[in-house]
Design a protein around this motif. Sequence first.
Motif, PDB file in Angstrom:
ATOM      1  N   MET A   1       0.913  -1.148  -0.360  1.00  0.00           N
ATOM      2  CA  MET A   1      -0.362   0.092   0.375  1.00  0.00           C
ATOM      3  C   MET A   1       0.376   1.296   0.124  1.00  0.00           C
ATOM      4  N   LEU A   2       1.908   1.163   0.699  1.00  0.00           N
ATOM      5  CA  LEU A   2       2.959   2.507   0.363  1.00  0.00           C
ATOM      6  C   LEU A   2       3.273   2.808  -0.562  1.00  0.00           C
ATOM      7  N   GLY A   3       3.746   1.536  -1.850  1.00  0.00           N
ATOM      8  CA  GLY A   3       4.572   1.826  -2.800  1.00  0.00           C
ATOM      9  C   GLY A   3       3.464   1.977  -4.113  1.00  0.00           C
ATOM     10  N   ARG A   4       1.706   1.830  -3.263  1.00  0.00           N
ATOM     11  CA  ARG A   4       1.269   2.395  -4.128  1.00  0.00           C
ATOM     12  C   ARG A   4       0.141   3.677  -3.403  1.00  0.00           C
ATOM     13  N   LEU A   5       0.467   4.495  -2.302  1.00  0.00           N
ATOM     14  CA  LEU A   5      -0.120   5.377  -2.734  1.00  0.00           C
ATOM     15  C   LEU A   5       1.228   6.402  -2.512  1.00  0.00           C
ATOM     16  N   ARG A   6       2.860   6.270  -2.403  1.00  0.00           N
ATOM     17  CA  ARG A   6       4.125   6.783  -2.907  1.00  0.00           C
ATOM     18  C   ARG A   6       3.312   6.871  -4.873  1.00  0.00           C
TER      19      ARG A   6
END
Length: 153
Positions: free
Chosen positions: A97-102
């Motif tokens: 999820m953090l990769g996606r949000l970034r």
Amino acid sequence: MIPLHGDRFLRKITEADLPDVLRLDRETFPDDPYPYFALRQFHDALGDHLLVVDDGTALHGYILATPPLHASSWILSLVVSPALRGNGLGRELMTAMLGRLREEGAGEVLLTVDPANDSAVALYRHLGFTPSGEPHPEYFGPGEPRQRMRLAF
């Protein structure tokens, strides 16, 4: 779909998943799970940011985030089936999820955590989150303390 460790994969929620997501929430937060109507609204409003862990036979976790707004996003919920805790699944969910949000333009990600939940606090610290101020003793109401944490990209 995003492959995870073992035979599990991460995918966007479907309407048919809602009963299993409710089950997971009740297993994880027996005293205060999200009600079905809230999960239904999260599905409708934030479905692209409500991802479930599936092994082809059952759901084993989920993560819910807000899309970036003014470069900020929130992790609203991270749930891992009690039987699979301690196996890195929470870290896999958060990392995905953090990769996606970034990629979507988030400059920071915020979350709250029960300060007594040592394993969750340790996970978030390991991922680079830092506390934002002191824990709020009644963030979600009497007897519901939360520590705000922040990760800047």
